[in-house]
Design a protein around this motif. Structure first.
Motif, PDB file in Angstrom:
ATOM      1  N   LEU A   6       0.826  -1.200   0.000  1.00 12.19           N
ATOM      2  CA  LEU A   6       0.000   0.000   0.000  1.00 12.19           C
ATOM      3  C   LEU A   6       0.863   1.255   0.000  1.00 12.19           C
ATOM      4  O   LEU A   6       0.578   2.226  -0.719  1.00 12.19           O
ATOM      5  N   ARG A   7       1.932   1.251   0.780  1.00 13.85           N
ATOM      6  CA  ARG A   7       2.845   2.397   0.796  1.00 13.85           C
ATOM      7  C   ARG A   7       3.496   2.599  -0.572  1.00 13.85           C
ATOM      8  O   ARG A   7       3.648   3.728  -1.040  1.00 13.85           O
ATOM      9  N   GLU A   8       3.848   1.500  -1.222  1.00 14.23           N
ATOM     10  CA  GLU A   8       4.444   1.601  -2.554  1.00 14.23           C
ATOM     11  C   GLU A   8       3.441   2.169  -3.563  1.00 14.23           C
ATOM     12  O   GLU A   8       3.802   2.959  -4.441  1.00 14.23           O
ATOM     13  N   ALA A   9       2.183   1.768  -3.428  1.00 12.83           N
ATOM     14  CA  ALA A   9       1.153   2.257  -4.351  1.00 12.83           C
ATOM     15  C   ALA A   9       0.881   3.746  -4.140  1.00 12.83           C
ATOM     16  O   ALA A   9       0.586   4.475  -5.097  1.00 12.83           O
ATOM     17  N   ALA A  10       0.990   4.205  -2.900  1.00 11.31           N
ATOM     18  CA  ALA A  10       0.714   5.618  -2.597  1.00 11.31           C
ATOM     19  C   ALA A  10       1.905   6.518  -2.888  1.00 11.31           C
ATOM     20  O   ALA A  10       1.728   7.735  -3.050  1.00 11.31           O
ATOM     21  N   ALA A  11       3.101   5.943  -2.981  1.00 13.02           N
ATOM     22  CA  ALA A  11       4.316   6.750  -3.153  1.00 13.02           C
ATOM     23  C   ALA A  11       4.268   7.680  -4.363  1.00 13.02           C
ATOM     24  O   ALA A  11       4.652   8.853  -4.250  1.00 13.02           O
ATOM     25  N   PRO A  12       3.814   7.235  -5.545  1.00 21.03           N
ATOM     26  CA  PRO A  12       3.782   8.159  -6.694  1.00 21.03           C
ATOM     27  C   PRO A  12       2.909   9.384  -6.462  1.00 21.03           C
ATOM     28  O   PRO A  12       3.232  10.484  -6.928  1.00 21.03           O
ATOM     29  N   PHE A  13       1.790   9.208  -5.749  1.00 20.07           N
ATOM     30  CA  PHE A  13       0.915  10.348  -5.476  1.00 20.07           C
ATOM     31  C   PHE A  13       1.598  11.336  -4.537  1.00 20.07           C
ATOM     32  O   PHE A  13       1.492  12.552  -4.732  1.00 20.07           O
ATOM     33  N   LEU A  14       2.289  10.811  -3.551  1.00 21.07           N
ATOM     34  CA  LEU A  14       2.989  11.696  -2.623  1.00 21.07           C
ATOM     35  C   LEU A  14       4.181  12.348  -3.292  1.00 21.07           C
ATOM     36  O   LEU A  14       4.483  13.527  -3.068  1.00 21.07           O
ATOM     37  N   GLY A  15       4.866  11.595  -4.140  1.00 28.25           N
ATOM     38  CA  GLY A  15       6.067  12.114  -4.793  1.00 28.25           C
ATOM     39  C   GLY A  15       5.800  13.209  -5.797  1.00 28.25           C
ATOM     40  O   GLY A  15       6.673  14.049  -6.063  1.00 28.25           O
ATOM     41  N   THR A  16       4.596  13.213  -6.373  1.00 36.11           N
ATOM     42  CA  THR A  16       4.277  14.219  -7.385  1.00 36.11           C
ATOM     43  C   THR A  16       3.441  15.370  -6.827  1.00 36.11           C
ATOM     44  O   THR A  16       3.002  16.243  -7.587  1.00 36.11           O
ATOM     45  N   SER A  17       3.204  15.382  -5.519  1.00 37.61           N
ATOM     46  CA  SER A  17       2.460  16.490  -4.913  1.00 37.61           C
ATOM     47  C   SER A  17       3.248  17.785  -5.072  1.00 37.61           C
ATOM     48  O   SER A  17       4.479  17.797  -4.988  1.00 37.61           O
ATOM     49  N   ARG A  18       2.543  18.877  -5.278  1.00 37.84           N
ATOM     50  CA  ARG A  18       3.218  20.145  -5.567  1.00 37.84           C
ATOM     51  C   ARG A  18       3.950  20.724  -4.362  1.00 37.84           C
ATOM     52  O   ARG A  18       4.913  21.470  -4.508  1.00 37.84           O
ATOM     53  N   ASP A  19       3.475  20.395  -3.134  1.00 38.42           N
ATOM     54  CA  ASP A  19       4.153  20.886  -1.936  1.00 38.42           C
ATOM     55  C   ASP A  19       3.746  20.035  -0.740  1.00 38.42           C
ATOM     56  O   ASP A  19       2.938  19.101  -0.863  1.00 38.42           O
ATOM     57  N   SER A  20       4.302  20.362   0.418  1.00 35.96           N
ATOM     58  CA  SER A  20       4.034  19.584   1.624  1.00 35.96           C
ATOM     59  C   SER A  20       2.574  19.679   2.050  1.00 35.96           C
ATOM     60  O   SER A  20       2.008  18.717   2.593  1.00 35.96           O
ATOM     61  N   LEU A  21       1.948  20.828   1.801  1.00 38.26           N
ATOM     62  CA  LEU A  21       0.536  20.976   2.166  1.00 38.26           C
ATOM     63  C   LEU A  21      -0.320  20.012   1.365  1.00 38.26           C
ATOM     64  O   LEU A  21      -1.223  19.364   1.912  1.00 38.26           O
ATOM     65  N   ALA A  22      -0.060  19.899   0.062  1.00 42.11           N
ATOM     66  CA  ALA A  22      -0.812  18.972  -0.778  1.00 42.11           C
ATOM     67  C   ALA A  22      -0.605  17.534  -0.312  1.00 42.11           C
ATOM     68  O   ALA A  22      -1.543  16.730  -0.314  1.00 42.11           O
ATOM     69  N   ARG A  23       0.625  17.204   0.096  1.00 47.47           N
ATOM     70  CA  ARG A  23       0.892  15.845   0.592  1.00 47.47           C
ATOM     71  C   ARG A  23       0.110  15.575   1.875  1.00 47.47           C
ATOM     72  O   ARG A  23      -0.467  14.491   2.048  1.00 47.47           O
TER      73      ARG A  23
END
Length: 243
Positions: free
Chosen positions: A75-92
């Motif tokens: 699950l963490r691996e699946a979520a990593a791309p979404f977190l990695g492409t977030s525009r900033d820390s607030l979006a993450r």
């Protein structure tokens, strides 16, 4: 077609683009491709049903993994791309908060015996508007006191909870009771305060000790008849024996 035991299951669905609740009924009986879930052959399955096009099943086991398990790592691996492409820390942080809220909702459903959950997306072209309608379909198990199946079906809609439009129907899987419950999310629940319509199908198991509850929830109150018809068609497909 799918089967469900205490926590696993399989179902059939039909491929299509988002369509109206009315069109869903036409697709259901049309000659179209049926996809079998892997758990169709689960030796521990206790319930099978067909799910129409327009519903996307949520993988409860994958979204609610045990801590420090392989599923949690996946699950963490699946979520990593979404977190990695977030525009900033607030979006993450917003993504993490929204995901955690979704997990809490699914965990609450599982605590009350839910073994299947699907999100429905259908286009409202009945009235010509064409907007998308959302719904939530769940299958849950409830333990019941030993009793004849007809008694259990009646008790399910007579034990409070504001059940209205009650109907008793003899299905292939046995006598079932249908009902509707209206509600509005409480203030502070984190959910939009829009009226909800929950349609239930209560199907007593042949062992007379448990009850399968099929629930279809939507905010599209104007499409009550169409959604109730969808639930009726799904309930008619239920089997407590492997098809």
């Amino acid at each position: 077609m799918g089967g469900y035991s205490g926590g696993r299951g399989a179902w059939a669905t039909r491929r299509s683009s988002p369509c109206s609740p009315l069109t869903i009924l036409e697709l259901f009986v049309a000659n179209s491709e049926i996809l079998l879930h892997d758990s169709f052959d689960d030796p521990h399955a206790a319930l099978w049903f067909v799910e129409p096009a327009g519903f996307s099943a949520l993988p409860l086991d994958s979204l609610l993994p045990a801590p420090e398990s392989q599923a949690a790592d996946s699950l963490r691996e699946a979520a990593a791309p979404f977190l990695g492409t977030s525009r900033d820390s607030l979006a993450r942080q917003q993504f993490i908060a929204a995901f955690a809220a979704g997990q809490q909702l699914l965990a609450a459903l599982r605590e009350v015996g839910t073994v299947h959950c699907s999100v429905g997306l259908h286009r409202d072209d009945v009235g010509g508007a064409g907007e998308l309608l959302f719904s939530l379909f769940t299958v849950s198990w409830r333990e019941t006191a030993p009793a004849p199946r007809g008694v259990t079906a009646a008790r399910a809609v007579a034990s409070g909870g504001g059940h209205v439009r009650v109907e008793f129907v003899e299905l292939a899987a046995g006598l079932a009771s249908f009902s509707e419950v209206g509600s509005t999310p409480a203030s502070g629940s984190g959910l939009p305060r829009r009226p909800l319509l929950q349609m239930h199908a209560h199907l007593p198991h042949p062992d007379c000790r448990r009850l399968a509850v099929l629930t279809l929830t939507t905010t599209a109150l104007a499409r009550r008849a169409e959604y109730r018809a969808i639930l009726r068609v799904i309930a008619e497909s239920v089997s407590f024996e492997r098809p």
